[in-house]
Scaffold this active site. Structure first.
Site, PDB file in Angstrom:
ATOM      1  CB  CYS A 150      38.031  44.812 -25.187  1.00  0.00           C
ATOM      2  SG  CYS A 150      37.771  44.941 -23.414  1.00  0.00           S
ATOM      3  CG  LEU A 151      36.932  50.934 -24.288  1.00  0.00           C
ATOM      4  CD1 LEU A 151      35.960  51.745 -23.430  1.00  0.00           C
ATOM      5  CD2 LEU A 151      37.597  51.841 -25.325  1.00  0.00           C
ATOM      6  CG  HIS A 182      34.463  43.239 -19.305  1.00  0.00           C
ATOM      7  ND1 HIS A 182      35.839  43.114 -19.337  1.00  0.00           N
ATOM      8  CD2 HIS A 182      34.133  43.876 -20.452  1.00  0.00           C
ATOM      9  CE1 HIS A 182      36.304  43.645 -20.461  1.00  0.00           C
ATOM     10  NE2 HIS A 182      35.291  44.113 -21.167  1.00  0.00           N
ATOM     11  N   GLY A 227      30.519  50.491 -24.609  1.00  0.00           N
ATOM     12  CA  GLY A 227      30.128  49.807 -23.382  1.00  0.00           C
ATOM     13  C   GLY A 227      31.266  49.846 -22.389  1.00  0.00           C
ATOM     14  CG  HIS A 231      32.552  42.778 -24.961  1.00  0.00           C
ATOM     15  ND1 HIS A 231      33.602  42.577 -25.827  1.00  0.00           N
ATOM     16  CD2 HIS A 231      33.024  43.653 -24.021  1.00  0.00           C
ATOM     17  CE1 HIS A 231      34.650  43.275 -25.417  1.00  0.00           C
ATOM     18  NE2 HIS A 231      34.322  43.947 -24.328  1.00  0.00           N
ATOM     19  CD  GLU A 232      30.638  46.092 -22.102  1.00  0.00           C
ATOM     20  OE1 GLU A 232      31.425  46.037 -21.142  1.00  0.00           O
ATOM     21  OE2 GLU A 232      30.965  46.549 -23.209  1.00  0.00           O
ATOM     22  CD  GLN A 254      35.858  47.332 -19.684  1.00  0.00           C
ATOM     23  OE1 GLN A 254      34.645  47.507 -19.799  1.00  0.00           O
ATOM     24  NE2 GLN A 254      36.690  47.408 -20.707  1.00  0.00           N
TER      25      GLN A 254
END
Ligand code: GNR
Ligand code: NI
Length: 174
Positions: A94-95, A140, A46, A136-137, A51
């Site tokens: 998480c990236l 953000h 995702g 989670h997204e 990000q």
């Protein structure tokens, strides 16, 4: 399509609240294409626009296991309609928090209303990894990271380690 740089903690940009998209046009579709390519390149499931530094309420996801059968999902202006009162635990990464993983509790299912790649209104009933990932997204979009749910001690340790990693160049040539 372009692979963009993913912003990592600590960085104030990740704390911005993303803005509602007025229309899903060429510019937004281009952004979604870049986001998807960036996400696949980073081996993530995702990615939220913030990000890669764009404060728009846009998310791309692909939780398919099979490399040959990619199933990208695009969410513009997602809204959670219903969330389960029951929670489940999932080990999240998480990236933007590279190399750190932690078990996080979230509602086990949820219903999400959103616009798709073509600006069409859709409703998705999510469970399992899909439900975890979409939540989670969506965090953000509000400037929230999964480390915010950890104890202050754990969070401080992770942010400290990440900021040290950042100062360090990858290679030193003498
Ligand atoms: O690639 C990712 N894996 C993942 C695993 C468990 C729960 C959430 C995620 S999302 C993450 C990519 C990412 O950082 N998205 O914002
Ligand atoms: Ni993330």
């Amino acid at each position: 399509m372009t692979i963009k740089t993913i912003i990592a903690e600590p960085n104030k940009i990740l704390r911005e609240i993303s803005k509602t998209v007025e229309t899903v046009g060429k510019e937004e579709q281009n952004l979604m294409d870049d986001m998807l390519e960036t996400m696949y390149h980073a081996k993530g499931i995702g990615l939220a626009a913030i990000q890669i530094g764009v404060p728009k309420r846009i998310i791309v996801m692909d939780i398919s296991k099979n490399e040959e059968e990619k199933t990208p999902l695009y969410f513009v202006n997602p809204l959670i309609k219903n969330r389960n009162k029951e929670y489940s635990v999932y080990e999240e990464g998480c990236l933007s928090v590279p190399n750190y993983f932690a078990e996080i509790e979230r509602p086990k299912t949820c219903e999400v209303e959103y616009l798709d790649y073509n600006g069409q209104k859709k409703i998705l009933k999510a469970e399992g990894l899909l439900a975890t990932c979409i939540q989670h997204e969506m965090d953000h979009l509000e400037g929230i990271l999964f480390i915010d749910y950890l104890s202050k001690l754990k969070k401080t340790m992770i942010v400290k380690k990440l900021s040290k990693q950042k100062d360090k160049p990858d290679r030193i040539i003498v």
